[in-house]
Design a protein around this motif. Structure first.
Motif, PDB file in Angstrom:
ATOM      1  N   PHE A  44      36.541-112.372  -0.516  1.00  0.00           N
ATOM      2  CA  PHE A  44      37.187-111.410  -1.412  1.00  0.00           C
ATOM      3  C   PHE A  44      36.190-110.313  -1.791  1.00  0.00           C
ATOM      4  CE2 PHE A  44      39.074-115.534  -1.865  1.00  0.00           C
ATOM      5  CZ  PHE A  44      40.445-115.312  -1.936  1.00  0.00           C
ATOM      6  N   ILE A  45      36.727-109.119  -2.095  1.00  0.00           N
ATOM      7  CA  ILE A  45      35.868-108.030  -2.559  1.00  0.00           C
ATOM      8  C   ILE A  45      35.293-108.402  -3.918  1.00  0.00           C
ATOM      9  CG2 ILE A  45      35.725-105.566  -3.048  1.00  0.00           C
ATOM     10  CD1 ILE A  45      36.438-106.285  -0.159  1.00  0.00           C
ATOM     11  N   SER A  46      33.973-108.308  -4.052  1.00  0.00           N
ATOM     12  CA  SER A  46      33.285-108.730  -5.268  1.00  0.00           C
ATOM     13  C   SER A  46      33.526-107.756  -6.417  1.00  0.00           C
ATOM     14  CB  SER A  46      31.786-108.844  -5.001  1.00  0.00           C
ATOM     15  OG  SER A  46      31.076-109.055  -6.199  1.00  0.00           O
ATOM     16  N   ALA A  47      33.565-108.295  -7.637  1.00  0.00           N
ATOM     17  CA  ALA A  47      33.716-107.463  -8.839  1.00  0.00           C
ATOM     18  C   ALA A  47      32.503-106.560  -9.037  1.00  0.00           C
ATOM     19  CB  ALA A  47      33.917-108.353 -10.065  1.00  0.00           C
ATOM     20  N   ARG A  48      31.370-106.938  -8.444  1.00  0.00           N
ATOM     21  CA  ARG A  48      30.173-106.105  -8.588  1.00  0.00           C
ATOM     22  C   ARG A  48      30.355-104.727  -7.956  1.00  0.00           C
ATOM     23  NH1 ARG A  48      25.525-110.509  -6.781  1.00  0.00           N
ATOM     24  NH2 ARG A  48      25.857-111.991  -8.478  1.00  0.00           N
ATOM     25  N   SER A  59      28.615-112.569   6.319  1.00  0.00           N
ATOM     26  CA  SER A  59      27.452-113.192   5.672  1.00  0.00           C
ATOM     27  C   SER A  59      26.535-112.142   5.069  1.00  0.00           C
ATOM     28  CB  SER A  59      26.679-114.053   6.682  1.00  0.00           C
ATOM     29  OG  SER A  59      27.458-115.139   7.117  1.00  0.00           O
ATOM     30  N   GLN A  60      26.346-111.033   5.788  1.00  0.00           N
ATOM     31  CA  GLN A  60      25.477-109.974   5.265  1.00  0.00           C
ATOM     32  C   GLN A  60      26.111-109.284   4.064  1.00  0.00           C
ATOM     33  OE1 GLN A  60      22.405-109.394   6.129  1.00  0.00           O
ATOM     34  NE2 GLN A  60      22.167-107.689   4.678  1.00  0.00           N
ATOM     35  N   LEU A  61      27.417-109.048   4.121  1.00  0.00           N
ATOM     36  CA  LEU A  61      28.123-108.457   2.981  1.00  0.00           C
ATOM     37  C   LEU A  61      28.037-109.364   1.756  1.00  0.00           C
ATOM     38  CD1 LEU A  61      31.267-107.120   4.859  1.00  0.00           C
ATOM     39  CD2 LEU A  61      29.602-105.697   3.631  1.00  0.00           C
ATOM     40  N   HIS A  62      28.110-110.668   1.972  1.00  0.00           N
ATOM     41  CA  HIS A  62      27.995-111.632   0.872  1.00  0.00           C
ATOM     42  C   HIS A  62      26.583-111.606   0.287  1.00  0.00           C
ATOM     43  CE1 HIS A  62      28.444-115.258  -1.493  1.00  0.00           C
ATOM     44  NE2 HIS A  62      27.450-115.836  -0.812  1.00  0.00           N
ATOM     45  N   ALA A  63      25.568-111.562   1.177  1.00  0.00           N
ATOM     46  CA  ALA A  63      24.181-111.534   0.711  1.00  0.00           C
ATOM     47  C   ALA A  63      23.893-110.280  -0.110  1.00  0.00           C
ATOM     48  CB  ALA A  63      23.227-111.606   1.905  1.00  0.00           C
ATOM     49  N   GLU A  64      24.546-109.153   0.236  1.00  0.00           N
ATOM     50  CA  GLU A  64      24.314-107.907  -0.488  1.00  0.00           C
ATOM     51  C   GLU A  64      25.174-107.779  -1.740  1.00  0.00           C
ATOM     52  OE1 GLU A  64      24.989-104.797   2.316  1.00  0.00           O
ATOM     53  OE2 GLU A  64      23.163-105.210   3.471  1.00  0.00           O
ATOM     54  N   PHE A 120      28.559-107.528  -1.885  1.00  0.00           N
ATOM     55  CA  PHE A 120      29.799-106.769  -1.738  1.00  0.00           C
ATOM     56  C   PHE A 120      31.038-107.672  -1.690  1.00  0.00           C
ATOM     57  CE2 PHE A 120      26.739-103.612  -0.309  1.00  0.00           C
ATOM     58  CZ  PHE A 120      27.228-102.453  -0.904  1.00  0.00           C
ATOM     59  N   ILE A 121      30.872-108.910  -1.211  1.00  0.00           N
ATOM     60  CA  ILE A 121      32.021-109.813  -1.152  1.00  0.00           C
ATOM     61  C   ILE A 121      31.625-111.175  -1.702  1.00  0.00           C
ATOM     62  CG2 ILE A 121      32.920-108.619   0.899  1.00  0.00           C
ATOM     63  CD1 ILE A 121      32.110-111.060   2.561  1.00  0.00           C
ATOM     64  N   GLU A 122      32.643-111.928  -2.106  1.00  0.00           N
ATOM     65  CA  GLU A 122      32.462-113.319  -2.526  1.00  0.00           C
ATOM     66  C   GLU A 122      33.147-114.212  -1.503  1.00  0.00           C
ATOM     67  OE1 GLU A 122      34.175-113.658  -6.356  1.00  0.00           O
ATOM     68  OE2 GLU A 122      32.798-112.222  -7.302  1.00  0.00           O
ATOM     69  N   ARG A 123      32.526-115.353  -1.209  1.00  0.00           N
ATOM     70  CA  ARG A 123      33.110-116.306  -0.246  1.00  0.00           C
ATOM     71  C   ARG A 123      33.388-117.616  -0.981  1.00  0.00           C
ATOM     72  NH1 ARG A 123      30.855-115.835   5.715  1.00  0.00           N
ATOM     73  NH2 ARG A 123      33.108-115.993   6.016  1.00  0.00           N
ATOM     74  N   ARG A 124      34.641-118.038  -0.954  1.00  0.00           N
ATOM     75  CA  ARG A 124      35.065-119.252  -1.647  1.00  0.00           C
ATOM     76  C   ARG A 124      35.541-120.268  -0.621  1.00  0.00           C
ATOM     77  NH1 ARG A 124      39.031-115.722  -5.547  1.00  0.00           N
ATOM     78  NH2 ARG A 124      37.418-114.299  -6.360  1.00  0.00           N
ATOM     79  N   VAL A 125      34.929-121.439  -0.685  1.00  0.00           N
ATOM     80  CA  VAL A 125      35.271-122.489   0.271  1.00  0.00           C
ATOM     81  C   VAL A 125      36.744-122.832   0.144  1.00  0.00           C
ATOM     82  CG1 VAL A 125      34.823-124.860   0.997  1.00  0.00           C
ATOM     83  CG2 VAL A 125      32.936-123.419   0.191  1.00  0.00           C
ATOM     84  N   GLY A 126      37.458-122.793   1.264  1.00  0.00           N
ATOM     85  CA  GLY A 126      38.873-123.143   1.296  1.00  0.00           C
ATOM     86  C   GLY A 126      39.799-122.004   0.917  1.00  0.00           C
ATOM     87  N   SER A 127      39.223-120.878   0.375  1.00  0.00           N
ATOM     88  CA  SER A 127      40.085-119.766  -0.049  1.00  0.00           C
ATOM     89  C   SER A 127      39.860-118.497   0.761  1.00  0.00           C
ATOM     90  CB  SER A 127      39.853-119.460  -1.538  1.00  0.00           C
ATOM     91  OG  SER A 127      40.180-120.585  -2.329  1.00  0.00           O
ATOM     92  N   GLY A 128      38.651-118.314   1.306  1.00  0.00           N
ATOM     93  CA  GLY A 128      38.372-117.128   2.101  1.00  0.00           C
ATOM     94  C   GLY A 128      37.372-116.199   1.442  1.00  0.00           C
ATOM     95  N   ARG A 185      27.443-102.892  12.874  1.00  0.00           N
ATOM     96  CA  ARG A 185      28.496-101.869  12.811  1.00  0.00           C
ATOM     97  C   ARG A 185      29.735-102.386  12.078  1.00  0.00           C
ATOM     98  NH1 ARG A 185      29.228-100.090  18.842  1.00  0.00           N
ATOM     99  NH2 ARG A 185      27.692-101.693  19.366  1.00  0.00           N
ATOM    100  N   VAL A 186      30.120-103.646  12.359  1.00  0.00           N
ATOM    101  CA  VAL A 186      31.269-104.234  11.665  1.00  0.00           C
ATOM    102  C   VAL A 186      30.976-104.333  10.166  1.00  0.00           C
ATOM    103  CG1 VAL A 186      32.690-106.305  11.410  1.00  0.00           C
ATOM    104  CG2 VAL A 186      32.057-105.489  13.697  1.00  0.00           C
ATOM    105  N   GLN A 187      29.780-104.811   9.827  1.00  0.00           N
ATOM    106  CA  GLN A 187      29.390-104.986   8.428  1.00  0.00           C
ATOM    107  C   GLN A 187      29.375-103.651   7.684  1.00  0.00           C
ATOM    108  OE1 GLN A 187      25.662-104.394   7.497  1.00  0.00           O
ATOM    109  NE2 GLN A 187      26.218-104.561   5.343  1.00  0.00           N
ATOM    110  N   ARG A 188      28.819-102.620   8.293  1.00  0.00           N
ATOM    111  CA  ARG A 188      28.703-101.333   7.616  1.00  0.00           C
ATOM    112  C   ARG A 188      30.047-100.615   7.533  1.00  0.00           C
ATOM    113  NH1 ARG A 188      22.747 -98.882   9.247  1.00  0.00           N
ATOM    114  NH2 ARG A 188      21.627-100.858   9.093  1.00  0.00           N
ATOM    115  N   ALA A 189      30.916-100.836   8.519  1.00  0.00           N
ATOM    116  CA  ALA A 189      32.240-100.234   8.454  1.00  0.00           C
ATOM    117  C   ALA A 189      33.023-100.789   7.272  1.00  0.00           C
ATOM    118  CB  ALA A 189      32.987-100.488   9.764  1.00  0.00           C
TER     119      ALA A 189
END
Length: 499
Positions: A86-90, A69-74, A76-84, A27-31
């Motif tokens: 972010f919404i993906s450009a895709r 993690s699921q949003l990153h796998a799909e 939708f987001i990018e995860r950068r070590v030490g930075s957090g 639910r959190v991921q889909r919201a």
């Protein structure tokens, strides 16, 4: 961080009762995904830290981490070590970004369908009575079915075949069932069948669709009875065929009309649809001389006879007339049978007995629909027939249905005589009742439905406008006391319409 409105949107999505079946992390991921899809969260924007968002939502940090993690796998987001995160450009390539999805949906023009798709949509399909109520036509009594015998035979099948019974069936059906059906229709219906000519299907409707698609082209005419079984006409309409109605009398299809139209028409139909044992909905039986005349018509014009023998087992005065297929030496008849009426609708097994020339074309065409029927019910049914249980059940139900028909006739004459005239059928599972007063048929059907009674208006079954209105009343699925209550309800409905 999320703005207040965005955070509240996520909370509302999570708390929506429609989403309650989903795990909390989903639910959190889909919201969050919905906010991205709607363009509320811009590309490159940072998401809240998982610990911070978990606190705001009142969930565990692991739940938010799983969602991220699921949003990153799909993508939708990018995860950068030490930075957090972010919404993906895709995400910017999603066509609905930046628009209100509800508004966009409201403004979307109606979907464009093919001509066939529009024809199917307009004719409304075929409605089954999922929870049968009094007078629903064509519905059998299932409370008398010998479930213990069926369960025992099914256990035998599973014990003997093991995991083999979990595999695909051949597209033409399991051999044991094809042999059992061939033996049964030869003995009981006077058919001329072999196991090789039997094609197992899921329903009569599938059989009619196959006939329409394999035997005729869009625009081709086909002779149909008038009135006619609505499922047949809808199958033919959906295939783009031109239905040519042929009237009935007390001896069934008026074959002279068929022959006359064949002589005078520039494009004579090359097929005719019949319910010769108990015509639907009139209940009349096609006379022998007319059966022979139709067979001769098919031979002379290389036409096809589509014979639907849907409830021939339930004949209440002597033995039923032999099927047309068994009288046809020219192999121009396709015989259709079903176990939906004789056993129970949930079985989903029917069959065709085909001319030798049609076995391969029909089987191949069937593979493009549902491929095959489930093996376990087929093998169980084969043993049910071979063990004599099918014949015993038919004999039991024939007596039950005959009694219920007689009860309904008495009740109609007692409570509905001021409104309808009953046409007592010699067999089958339903009885037509013709209005003797000026009663709006469609309104009567609707008000009866609201009162808990399902009847079928006769007008929907006629192609010609020149017919008497009335109701088709099924009697098989309900006991005498249930029929009594239902007739009284229907009487109240018709009385209110006449006052």
């Amino acid at each position: 961080m999320f703005k207040h409105a965005q955070l509240e949107s996520v909370k509302a999505w999570i708390g929506d009762p429609e989403h309650a079946a989903l795990p909390l992390r989903a639910r959190v991921q889909r919201a969050i995904r919905q906010l991205i899809l709607d363009g509320v969260l811009e590309v490159g924007r940072p998401l809240p830290a998982s610990r911070s968002l978990a606190t705001s939502l009142g969930v565990s940090r692991d739940t938010v981490e799983s969602a991220y993690s699921q949003l990153h796998a799909e993508g939708f987001i990018e995860r950068r070590v030490g930075s957090g995160s972010f919404i993906s450009a895709r995400a910017q390539h999603f066509p609905g970004r930046g628009k209100s999805r509800k508004t966009d949906f409201d403004r979307t023009p109606p979907v464009r369908l093919s001509q066939r798709g529009n024809a199917i949509l307009q004719n409304g399909g075929v409605r089954d009575f999922l929870t049968p109520r009094p007078f629903a036509p064509g519905v059998p009594e299932t409370r008398n079915f010998p479930l213990p015998i069926w369960e025992r035979l099914e256990r035998q099948v599973l014990k003997e075949f093991g995991t083999q019974a979990l595999l695909h069936s051949p597209p033409h059906g399991m051999e044991a069932l094809r042999q059992a059906i061939a033996a049964y229709v030869n003995l009981e219906r006077g058919a001329s069948a072999t196991a090789e000519r039997v094609l197992i299907l899921t329903s009569t409707q599938q059989a009619l669709t196959l006939c329409a698609q394999v035997l005729l082209d869009a625009g081709d005419p086909i002779f149909i009875e008038d009135p006619v079984y609505h499922g047949a006409r809808k199958a033919f309409d959906a295939a783009g065929l031109a239905c040519v109605p042929v009237p009935l009398d007390r001896d069934g299809l008026m074959v002279e009309h068929l022959l006359e139209q064949t002589r005078t028409s520039a494009t004579s139909p090359k097929a005719v649809f019949l319910t010769p044992s108990h015509q639907f909905p009139s209940g009349v039986t096609l006379a022998l001389d007319r059966r022979l005349a139709v067979i001769e018509w098919a031979r002379r014009h290389q036409g096809w006879i589509i014979e639907d023998d849907y409830d021939s087992e339930f004949h209440y005065a002597g033995k039923p007339t032999a099927c047309v297929q068994g009288l046809d030496p020219h192999h121009r008849t396709i015989y259709i049978g079903t176990f939906t009426k004789s056993l129970f609708p949930g079985l989903r097994l029917a069959y065709m007995v085909l001319p030798p020339s049609l076995v391969t074309p029909m089987t191949i065409a069937r593979t493009l629909q549902d491929g095959h029927s489930a093996p376990i019910p087929q093998l169980t049914l084969a043993r049910f027939i071979e063990g004599g249980h099918f014949g015993a059940h038919i004999r039991t139900m024939r007596a039950v249905y005959a009694e219920r028909r007689d009860v309904l006739v008495r009740l109609v004459r007692e409570h509905l005589a001021d409104f309808v005239e009953a046409r007592v059928p010699g067999g089958g599972m339903q009885m037509p009742c013709l209005f003797i007063r000026d009663i709006p048929e469609s309104e009567a059907v609707e008000r009866a439905r609201q009162a808990g009674v399902d009847v079928l208006g006769l007008s929907a079954l006629h192609a010609s406008p020149h017919h008497r209105t009335g109701l088709l009343m099924g009697f098989a699925a309900h006991a005498p006391h249930e029929l009594d209550v239902a007739v009284r309800k229907l009487a109240a409905v018709l009385r209110a319409l006449c006052d």
